[in-house]
Design an enzyme around this catalytic site. Structure first.
Site, short mmCIF file in Angstrom:
data_model
loop_
_atom_site.label_atom_id
_atom_site.label_comp_id
_atom_site.label_asym_id
_atom_site.label_seq_id
_atom_site.Cartn_x
_atom_site.Cartn_y
_atom_site.Cartn_z
N ALA A 198 69.18 66.90 76.20
CA ALA A 198 69.16 65.78 76.94
C ALA A 198 66.90 65.49 77.42
O ALA A 198 66.58 66.64 77.20
CB ALA A 198 68.99 66.00 78.56
N GLY A 257 72.39 69.12 75.59
CA GLY A 257 72.77 68.43 75.42
C GLY A 257 72.84 68.46 74.36
O GLY A 257 74.36 68.08 73.54
N GLU A 300 76.24 70.82 72.90
CA GLU A 300 76.69 70.10 73.72
C GLU A 300 77.43 69.40 72.75
O GLU A 300 78.68 69.36 72.14
CB GLU A 300 76.61 69.59 75.18
N GLU A 339 70.24 74.52 80.53
CA GLU A 339 70.87 74.11 82.02
C GLU A 339 69.90 74.78 83.43
O GLU A 339 69.00 74.17 84.11
CB GLU A 339 71.38 73.24 81.82
C1 3H9 Z 1 69.75 68.88 79.08
O1 3H9 Z 1 70.71 69.07 77.77
C2 3H9 Z 1 71.83 68.46 79.84
C3 3H9 Z 1 72.25 68.55 79.18
O2 3H9 Z 1 73.08 69.01 79.71
C4 3H9 Z 1 73.09 66.63 79.56
C5 3H9 Z 1 73.51 66.18 80.74
C6 3H9 Z 1 74.13 65.15 80.80
N1 3H9 Z 1 62.84 67.34 76.46
O3 3H9 Z 1 58.10 74.24 74.34
P1 3H9 Z 1 57.49 73.50 73.29
C7 3H9 Z 1 58.78 68.68 74.74
S1 3H9 Z 1 68.93 69.58 79.60
C8 3H9 Z 1 61.81 66.63 76.22
O4 3H9 Z 1 56.01 73.59 73.05
P2 3H9 Z 1 58.19 75.07 71.19
C9 3H9 Z 1 57.75 69.75 75.35
O5 3H9 Z 1 57.66 69.30 76.51
C10 3H9 Z 1 68.19 69.96 78.54
N2 3H9 Z 1 60.45 67.04 76.10
O6 3H9 Z 1 58.27 73.91 71.68
C11 3H9 Z 1 56.52 69.83 74.25
O7 3H9 Z 1 56.08 68.48 74.38
P3 3H9 Z 1 54.62 68.72 74.62
C12 3H9 Z 1 68.16 71.38 77.86
C13 3H9 Z 1 61.06 68.38 75.30
O8 3H9 Z 1 58.76 75.50 69.29
C14 3H9 Z 1 56.99 69.66 72.98
O9 3H9 Z 1 58.36 69.06 73.40
N3 3H9 Z 1 67.51 71.58 76.82
C15 3H9 Z 1 62.30 69.06 75.88
O10 3H9 Z 1 57.82 76.71 72.10
C16 3H9 Z 1 57.47 71.13 72.60
O11 3H9 Z 1 58.04 71.79 72.96
C17 3H9 Z 1 66.36 72.78 76.96
O12 3H9 Z 1 65.72 72.80 78.00
C18 3H9 Z 1 63.41 68.46 76.05
N4 3H9 Z 1 64.87 68.79 76.01
O13 3H9 Z 1 59.56 75.75 71.97
C19 3H9 Z 1 65.34 73.08 76.25
N5 3H9 Z 1 62.53 69.94 74.79
O14 3H9 Z 1 53.78 68.45 73.45
C20 3H9 Z 1 63.90 73.38 76.44
C21 3H9 Z 1 60.92 70.14 74.28
O15 3H9 Z 1 54.56 67.41 75.13
N6 3H9 Z 1 62.96 73.72 75.61
N7 3H9 Z 1 60.14 69.64 74.78
O16 3H9 Z 1 53.91 69.46 75.75
C22 3H9 Z 1 62.40 74.30 75.24
O17 3H9 Z 1 63.16 75.50 74.91
C23 3H9 Z 1 61.49 74.68 74.01
O18 3H9 Z 1 60.92 73.30 73.82
C24 3H9 Z 1 61.95 74.34 72.27
C25 3H9 Z 1 61.20 74.34 71.40
C26 3H9 Z 1 62.06 76.17 72.18
C27 3H9 Z 1 62.34 73.11 72.25
#
Ligand code: 3H9
Length: 715
Positions: free
Chosen positions: A61, A100, A103, A123
């Site tokens: 998400a 998501g 999912e 999450e």
């Molecule tokens: C969910 O999915 C709920 C569901 O169950 C549905 C419910 C109905 N959204 O980390 P990085 C941005 S909850 C928005 O530096 P990396 C991040 O802020 C979600 N933005 O890169 C950054 O922005 P900025 C569950 C996101 O290569 C940029 O992307 N998912 C999101 O070191 C680069 O990120 C998670 O918790 C997002 N979901 O790592 C996954 N994700 O450049 C969270 C990232 O402006 N994400 N951004 O600072 C991560 O763990 C890492 O970002 C990832 C990449 C491993 C993907």
């Protein structure tokens, strides 16, 4: 936001397009709904493949949308519509399939993963649960125990582990999208009944009730008051006991409670703050984006004590070439054997026979002549460090960065010993240095932005959360901690017991109370620092030193050889010898009674509210002073230092976020109250920034910087 193309004549390829991580924003969800519908109604399309652009499937998400009103299609019906499709739908997973994103893949009939991909349901780390059917589908696919593990911890798995668990059907080293298209074509015409995970029974172990009870107990203990892990267990329990339709209803109810909670807001603030602090800035206007880091491949570590060993291991594990220097042969041998042991344990943890590393040892400082960066890690003695910096200045290349692992000493004074003060930066590691995530990067008034950029990048490379801060005694971490610790000791002096103070702090969410932590790190550490500051007067009981309130209890314990765990006695008793279990010590109780009587102090009943307020508000108030002085660029920097350096409960966001949730006017009012009660404690005087924020209407934490930047009168 999601594009449909026809490939290989009969495969509808849907590509998610939302850089950088293809998060499921409202526009992406709408795109998926539209393209799936189009593909399924097109008779030419026999199968569908869903992938993400730029080598990332989907990171879930869009977290940025959580603070806005919901718009666009709901994710559960969107995924259900994919699962009921009568054409095979295959997820082509590259990069990440998280939250998501995973999912969505679980709603597809098949999953093909690139070998380097990572999959997970993180999450829980955002204070939520996988509410797009993840808590219902994953246990049906991989069984209850494995699903509980992934959902309650949020840990990521590699493609290899995902294959073993049955989360994916195939792993490929080749082009994933091409492999998925080929696979999709091979399953056209086959029955999809057994591929619709929500329709499958949940494989449950025989001792299911006992399993849930056990897991719930463990999760509650490790959650330290966080709600999301508990809700995750409840949601998986629903998958194990209810049909899908009812289970998904339960998942929704639990998510509704979590979604609006302060804990979810705190955890999401931490997620963004962790990324904000990497975009550091200095008061002279230098910023991360206009400072190009230098390339570093060879680093020297001076001193192979506890910190030097941990730093060497952290560097070696990140693939850097390390020269480790210890002046005494015997200490060098001891350090070398300890480092080898730590590297071997790291290899074991990674499941490989050994970690390839390049560590060279020497007893000569000249061995560091060709490195690009030096980390001096000798013990905390300014005189010794100054001598080393003087020598490094002549031994090293003229462009070598000279860094000091110090927890409090003046970086500028070290810089003044060298011919290149602009290349001197502090690197405050936390013990154990190869495991603790925090690195406080300390710049002095003369540090060059490029030097700071280089150290920040090196920190990231060795897996640290690096936070850049200005130079002051104790930097951000220890300057604030000192006051928090001092309040805890004052409370004991006034009548509280160490157990009561610790219990209150642990109930708040710290893994360890202040006194147990002091016993673990050694009471002699602070004693040495206080001696150097001229505060210790052996055998003296006076409660005013250097013009302010002082409590000599810690010094008196040290004079009795009670250094904590290592001597079996400190604030607690550790018996039998070597035990790590802190037990209340009857000796200490009588000692405290005698001490209070000699001081003429009448012990009073102290409640947990006072313990929390005095310990935490002192910490917070100093945080405001630090912001006011520009030592930290923003509240996020302070919060990340406390979350990663001192295990401040993440679900409370860090001290400054916690203050914003308590309410700034409440914090101010309680500080004023305690200041009146303890006029001899100068730091209870509320910070002028706190007062300005309150008089500006207590804006949300994201807006504090606007008030910080507003010019103000010091009067
Ligand atoms: C969910 O999915 C709920 C569901 O169950 C549905 C419910 C109905 N959204 O980390 P990085 C941005 S909850 C928005 O530096 P990396 C991040 O802020 C979600 N933005 O890169 C950054 O922005 P900025 C569950 C996101 O290569 C940029 O992307 N998912 C999101 O070191 C680069 O990120 C998670 O918790 C997002 N979901 O790592 C996954 N994700 O450049 C969270 C990232 O402006 N994400 N951004 O600072 C991560 O763990 C890492 O970002 C990832 C990449 C491993 C993907």
């Amino acid at each position: 936001m999601a594009a449909l193309t026809l490939v290989s004549g009969s495969v509808g390829l849907i590509t998610l397009q939302n850089p950088p991580v293809n998060a499921l924003s409202a526009a992406v969800r709408q795109g998926i709904v539209d393209t799936v519908q189009k593909a399924l109604s097109n008779p030419q399309v026999k199968a569908v493949v869903i992938c993400g652009q730029n080598g990332v499937f989907c990171a879930g998400a869009d977290i940025k949308e959580f603070s806005k009103p919901m718009s666009g299609p709901h994710v559960v019906p969107m995924i259900d519509a994919i699962e009921v499709a009568n054409k095979p739908v295959v997820a082509a997973i590259e990069g990440s399939a998280l939250g998501g994103g995973l999912e969505l893949a679980l709603g597809c009939h098949y999953r093909i993963s690139q070998s380097k991909a990572q999959l997970g349901l993180p999450e829980v780390l955002l204070g939520l649960l996988p509410a797009a059917g993840g808590t219902q589908r994953l246990p049906r696919l991989i069984g209850v125990p494995a699903a509980l593990d992934l959902i309650t911890t949020g840990r990521y798995v590699t493609a290899a582990e995902a294959l073993k668990l049955g989360m994916v059907d195939q792993v490929t080293d080749k082009n994933t999208v091409e492999a998925a298209i080929k696979f999709a074509l091979s399953v056209v015409g086959q029955s999809l009944e057994s591929r619709r995970i929500s329709t499958l029974p949940c494989p449950c172990p025989a001792d299911m009730d006992a399993l849930f009870e056990r897991v719930m107990q463990r999760v509650k203990q490790s959650a330290r008051g966080a709600m999301a892990p508990v809700a995750c267990v409840q949601a998986v329990q629903a998958a194990a006991t209810l049909p899908y339709a009812q289970g998904i209803q339960r998942e929704r109810e639990l998510m509704d409670t979590l979604f609006t909670s302060g804990q979810a807001r705190a955890l999401q603030y931490c997620f963004f703050s962790q990324r904000v602090v990497s975009r550091w800035s200095m008061p002279n206007g230098a910023r991360w984006d206009n400072s190009k880091p230098k390339h570093v491949s060879k680093v020297a570590v001076i001193g192979l004590g506890t910190m030097g060993r941990g730093i060497t291991v952290a560097l070696a594990l990140a693939g850097l070439s390390v020269v480790a220097v210890e002046t005494q042969q015997q200490q060098m041998m001891a350090g070398q054997s300890a480092v080898s042991g730590m590297l071997a344990r790291a290899a074991q943890k990674r499941g490989v026979p050994s970690v390839k590393h390049q560590v060279h040892y020497s007893v000569e400082l000249e061995a560091v002549a060709d490195v690009e960066l030096v980390i001096e890690a000798v013990f905390e003695d300014l005189g010794l460090k100054k001598q080393i910096f003087k020598r490094l200045s002549s031994v090293c290349k003229t462009d070598t960065l000279l860094c000091s692992n110090t927890s409090a000493l003046d970086i500028d004074e070290l810089a003044s010993q060298t011919h290149r003060p602009e290349l001197v930066v502090g690197m405050h590691f936390f013990a154990p240095a190869h495991l603790m995530k925090l690195l406080e990067v300390v710049y002095g008034p003369r540090s060059a932005p490029q030097a700071v950029a280089t150290v920040m990048k090196l920190g990231k490379r060795i897996g640290k959360v690096s936070v850049a801060v200005g130079n002051c005694r104790g930097f951000v971490s220890n300057r604030m901690l000192k006051l928090y610790a001092e309040q805890a000791v004052f409370l004991v002096e006034e009548g509280a017991s160490p157990e009561m103070v610790d219990h209150t702090l642990e109930k708040f969410g710290f893994p360890m109370g202040l006194f147990r932590m002091s016993d673990l790190s050694g009471l002699d550490v602070g004693w040495k620092v206080r001696k150097a500051e001229g505060l210790v007067e052996p055998g003296q009981m006076s409660r005013v030193r250097q013009g302010r309130r002082y409590c000599p209890l810690g010094d008196l314990l040290c004079e009795q050889g009670r250094f904590g765990q290592k001597t079996g006695r400190g604030w607690y008793l550790y018996e039998p010898a070597g035990s790590r279990e802190a037990r209340p010590d009857p000796w200490l109780q009588s000692f405290l009674e005698e001490y209070r009587a000699r001081q003429g102090l009448v012990p009073r009943r102290i409640d947990s509210q006072e313990v929390l307020e005095r310990c935490l508000y002192s910490l917070i108030n100093e945080g405001f002073n630090i912001l006011q002085e520009g030592i930290a660029a923003g509240p996020e920097d302070i919060d990340m230092i406390y979350v990663f350096g001192f295990s401040f409960p993440r679900h409370r966001g860090g001290p400054m976020f916690y203050a914003s949730q308590v309410g700034l006017s409440r914090v101010l009012q309680r500080l004023e109250h305690y200041q009146q009660q303890h006029p001899d404690v100068p730091y209870l005087q509320p910070s002028s920034l706190l007062r300005r924020l309150v008089s500006s209407g207590s804006p949300p934490i994201q807006k504090w910087k606007e008030v910080m930047r507003t010019p103000h009168s010091a009067l």
